[in-house]
Scaffold this motif. Structure first.
Motif, PDB file in Angstrom:
ATOM      1  N   GLY A 242       2.852 -17.548   5.675  1.00 31.46           N
ATOM      2  CA  GLY A 242       3.220 -16.385   5.882  1.00 31.46           C
ATOM      3  C   GLY A 242       3.955 -15.328   4.958  1.00 31.46           C
ATOM      4  N   THR A 243       4.390 -13.787   5.501  1.00 28.57           N
ATOM      5  CA  THR A 243       4.981 -13.095   4.241  1.00 28.57           C
ATOM      6  C   THR A 243       6.681 -12.726   5.587  1.00 28.57           C
ATOM      7  N   HIS A 244       7.313 -12.461   4.937  1.00 33.37           N
ATOM      8  CA  HIS A 244       8.670 -12.087   5.618  1.00 33.37           C
ATOM      9  C   HIS A 244       9.236 -10.746   4.859  1.00 33.37           C
ATOM     10  N   VAL A 245       9.931 -10.974   5.949  1.00 31.55           N
ATOM     11  CA  VAL A 245      10.975  -9.073   5.298  1.00 31.55           C
ATOM     12  C   VAL A 245      12.236  -9.376   5.764  1.00 31.55           C
ATOM     13  N   ALA A 246      12.722  -8.652   5.604  1.00 30.22           N
ATOM     14  CA  ALA A 246      14.212  -8.454   5.905  1.00 30.22           C
ATOM     15  C   ALA A 246      15.296  -7.166   5.266  1.00 30.22           C
ATOM     16  N   GLY A 247      16.124  -6.730   6.019  1.00 30.59           N
ATOM     17  CA  GLY A 247      16.629  -5.450   5.233  1.00 30.59           C
ATOM     18  C   GLY A 247      18.236  -5.424   4.687  1.00 30.59           C
ATOM     19  N   PRO A 248      18.285  -4.523   3.604  1.00 33.04           N
ATOM     20  CA  PRO A 248      19.780  -5.005   2.858  1.00 33.04           C
ATOM     21  C   PRO A 248      20.600  -5.859   3.829  1.00 33.04           C
ATOM     22  N   GLU A 249      20.893  -5.883   4.491  1.00 35.10           N
ATOM     23  CA  GLU A 249      22.439  -6.359   5.534  1.00 35.10           C
ATOM     24  C   GLU A 249      21.626  -7.653   6.759  1.00 35.10           C
ATOM     25  N   ALA A 250      19.983  -7.685   6.629  1.00 32.51           N
ATOM     26  CA  ALA A 250      19.701  -8.234   7.678  1.00 32.51           C
ATOM     27  C   ALA A 250      19.747  -9.925   7.014  1.00 32.51           C
ATOM     28  N   THR A 251      20.349 -10.793   8.299  1.00 31.69           N
ATOM     29  CA  THR A 251      21.073 -12.506   7.963  1.00 31.69           C
ATOM     30  C   THR A 251      19.479 -13.619   8.417  1.00 31.69           C
ATOM     31  N   GLU A 252      18.160 -12.500   8.882  1.00 29.73           N
ATOM     32  CA  GLU A 252      17.255 -14.014   9.476  1.00 29.73           C
ATOM     33  C   GLU A 252      16.314 -12.481   9.153  1.00 29.73           C
TER      34      GLU A 252
ATOM     35  N   THR B  67       0.640  -1.418   0.231  1.00 29.16           N
ATOM     36  CA  THR B  67       0.176   0.372   0.017  1.00 29.16           C
ATOM     37  C   THR B  67       1.014   1.213  -0.193  1.00 29.16           C
ATOM     38  N   ARG B  68       0.727   2.365  -1.034  1.00 29.55           N
ATOM     39  CA  ARG B  68       0.979   3.634  -0.464  1.00 29.55           C
ATOM     40  C   ARG B  68       0.734   4.877   0.201  1.00 29.55           C
TER      41      ARG B  68
ATOM     42  N   ALA C  67       0.471  -3.173   8.800  1.00 26.62           N
ATOM     43  CA  ALA C  67       1.795  -3.090   8.106  1.00 26.62           C
ATOM     44  C   ALA C  67       2.687  -2.492   7.962  1.00 26.62           C
ATOM     45  N   HIS C  68       3.465  -2.778   7.311  1.00 24.24           N
ATOM     46  CA  HIS C  68       4.907  -2.628   7.481  1.00 24.24           C
ATOM     47  C   HIS C  68       5.854  -1.795   6.567  1.00 24.24           C
ATOM     48  N   PRO C  69       6.281  -0.723   6.718  1.00 28.13           N
ATOM     49  CA  PRO C  69       7.139   0.597   6.050  1.00 28.13           C
ATOM     50  C   PRO C  69       8.416  -0.402   5.472  1.00 28.13           C
ATOM     51  N   LEU C  70       8.781  -0.231   4.369  1.00 32.74           N
ATOM     52  CA  LEU C  70       9.623  -0.974   3.397  1.00 32.74           C
ATOM     53  C   LEU C  70      10.330   0.536   3.224  1.00 32.74           C
ATOM     54  N   SER C  71      11.836   0.070   3.075  1.00 36.86           N
ATOM     55  CA  SER C  71      13.122   1.163   2.911  1.00 36.86           C
ATOM     56  C   SER C  71      14.266   0.136   1.923  1.00 36.86           C
ATOM     57  N   ASP C  72      14.480   0.809   1.357  1.00 38.88           N
ATOM     58  CA  ASP C  72      15.240   0.668  -0.031  1.00 38.88           C
ATOM     59  C   ASP C  72      15.711  -0.412   0.362  1.00 38.88           C
ATOM     60  N   GLY C  73      15.870  -1.495  -0.532  1.00 41.78           N
ATOM     61  CA  GLY C  73      16.984  -2.462  -0.139  1.00 41.78           C
ATOM     62  C   GLY C  73      16.046  -3.493   1.093  1.00 41.78           C
ATOM     63  N   ASP C  74      15.014  -3.324   1.285  1.00 41.53           N
ATOM     64  CA  ASP C  74      14.386  -4.604   2.294  1.00 41.53           C
ATOM     65  C   ASP C  74      14.610  -5.313   1.126  1.00 41.53           C
ATOM     66  N   ARG C  75      13.990  -6.897   1.475  1.00 42.19           N
ATOM     67  CA  ARG C  75      13.712  -8.208   0.636  1.00 42.19           C
ATOM     68  C   ARG C  75      12.433  -8.694   1.382  1.00 42.19           C
TER      69      ARG C  75
ATOM     70  N   LEU D  33       4.209  -2.721   3.578  1.00 42.85           N
ATOM     71  CA  LEU D  33       3.927  -4.413   3.080  1.00 42.85           C
ATOM     72  C   LEU D  33       3.109  -5.283   3.702  1.00 42.85           C
ATOM     73  N   VAL D  34       2.001  -5.474   3.508  1.00 46.73           N
ATOM     74  CA  VAL D  34       1.117  -6.002   4.477  1.00 46.73           C
ATOM     75  C   VAL D  34       0.797  -7.928   4.755  1.00 46.73           C
ATOM     76  N   ASP D  35       0.746  -8.548   5.284  1.00 48.04           N
ATOM     77  CA  ASP D  35       0.234 -10.127   4.956  1.00 48.04           C
ATOM     78  C   ASP D  35      -0.669  -9.849   4.736  1.00 48.04           C
ATOM     79  N   LEU D  36      -1.510 -10.846   4.377  1.00 46.55           N
ATOM     80  CA  LEU D  36      -3.147 -10.938   3.884  1.00 46.55           C
ATOM     81  C   LEU D  36      -3.932 -11.939   4.533  1.00 46.55           C
ATOM     82  N   GLY D  37      -3.545 -13.030   6.126  1.00 50.98           N
ATOM     83  CA  GLY D  37      -3.488 -13.895   6.195  1.00 50.98           C
ATOM     84  C   GLY D  37      -3.061 -15.163   5.372  1.00 50.98           C
ATOM     85  N   SER D  38      -1.655 -14.595   5.110  1.00 45.83           N
ATOM     86  CA  SER D  38      -1.517 -15.726   3.994  1.00 45.83           C
ATOM     87  C   SER D  38      -1.067 -17.025   5.092  1.00 45.83           C
ATOM     88  N   LEU D  39      -1.734 -17.797   4.042  1.00 49.94           N
ATOM     89  CA  LEU D  39      -0.877 -20.164   5.087  1.00 49.94           C
ATOM     90  C   LEU D  39       0.304 -19.819   5.161  1.00 49.94           C
TER      91      LEU D  39
END
Length: 316
Positions: A274-284, A258-259, A293-301, A266-272
């Motif tokens: 799950g929806t996951h996110v990680a920053g550019p340098e994150a290892t998990e 959503t903008r 709602a989870h705000p996204l930043s440049d480079g997020d995966r 990014l919003v998970d719509l109750g998926s079976l």
């Protein structure tokens, strides 16, 4: 006028990369889909030998019934094809003829004509205006595809090509592999992709999929296996972005973007799964709570099922 590849909506898989075009319907057979997808990078006079070798592995790679049609196009206007099950390529509406090999049928040296179809059946079904989309490069869900070729001669009778070698293959990690030679050009190259056009808003963020597909986030989006029926899409407040899912790990409507001004969430719509996110340098990976709602930043995966997507936010 450039080549145009029309993809029909459906639950099977359509992929296009370089000179290759693939349709495959093989539920529960990710190894077979990966092997066929990797063949899209094959070129050269020995390509028929490569496809014959892959055909010999179909029975061991497939779990249950499998149908596919794979065509590799050459610079001289000729093609090499491998197909099995319900799949059979057609040139200008005429089915391609080939020779039986273990695991399918193989043809080489046939003229590509003006239109090339891959999918179930022997010719492209009629396509009502507005229900297909143009695939420039990437992997998407689809019931078949027709490639309209620019500047080619009409089809002629199929003739066997002389066997030569060597062949060359571009690097590819298979279906859903990491970005590499198969990655689509960045927006500033002027190249269009399945969901991005050069005349799009230059300041809009993009989603870069691990198979090279690029989606412009110029409005709210719903991502999933079959997101067309989600209320955000049916109401006209969001655009559907279907994702190829050969392993059935995605929900029909898995997640939404959503903008609000320049901020994208990014919003998970109750998926079976799950929806996951990680920053550019994150290892998990961090799993999102459904509906939050989870705000996204440049480079997020983003991780949806087994699909990895990178969020890119242009600088102001």
């Amino acid at each position: 006028m450039p080549d145009r590849c029309e993809v029909l909506p459906g639950d099977a898989v359509v992929a296009r990369r370089g000179g290759g075009l693939l349709w495959v319907d093989a539920p529960g057979s990710p190894a077979l889909v990966s092997a066929l997808h990797a063949c899209l990078g094959v070129s050269g006079p020995g390509a028929d030998h490569v496809l014959a070798a892959v055909a010999g592995q179909v029975s061991s790679l497939a779990s249950g019934s499998a149908s596919f049609a794979l065509v590799l196009t050459g610079d001289a206007g000729n093609g090499v094809a491998l197909w099995a099950g319900k799949g059979q390529p057609a040139v200008d509406g005429v089915p391609v003829s080939g020779s039986s090999v273990e695991g399918g049928t193989l043809a080489a040296g046939f003229s590509l004509g003006q239109s090339l179809y891959v999918g179930p059946g022997q010719s492209a079904p009629g396509t009502p205006p507005g229900i297909s989309y143009d695939l420039v490069e990437g992997t998407v869900p689809g019931a078949g595809a027709t490639l309209h070729l620019a500047g080619t001669a009409p089809a002629t009778a199929v003739a066997a090509a002389p066997v030569q070698s060597p062949f060359s293959a571009g690097t590819d990690a298979g279906f859903g592999g990491s970005r590499g030679a198969a990655a689509a050009a960045r927006p500033d190259s002027g190249e269009q992709t399945a969901f991005w056009r050069p005349d799009s808003d230059a300041a809009a963020p993009i989603l870069r999929f691990d198979d090279g597909m690029v989606v412009t986030v110029d409005e709210d989006l719903v991502l999933g296996r079959r997101p067309d029926n989600h209320e955000m899409v049916s109401s006209g407040s969001a655009r559907a972005v279907p994702i190829a899912d050969t392993q059935n790990v995605l929900s029909s409507a898995h997640a939404a973007l959503t903008r609000s001004g320049r901020e994208v969430s990014l919003v998970d719509l109750g998926s079976l799964n799950g929806t996951h996110v990680a920053g550019p340098e994150a290892t998990e990976w961090t799993q999102l709570e459904p509906g939050v709602a989870h705000p996204l930043s440049d480079g997020d995966r983003l991780l949806l099922g087994w699909t990895v997507i990178t969020f890119e936010q242009p600088q102001e």
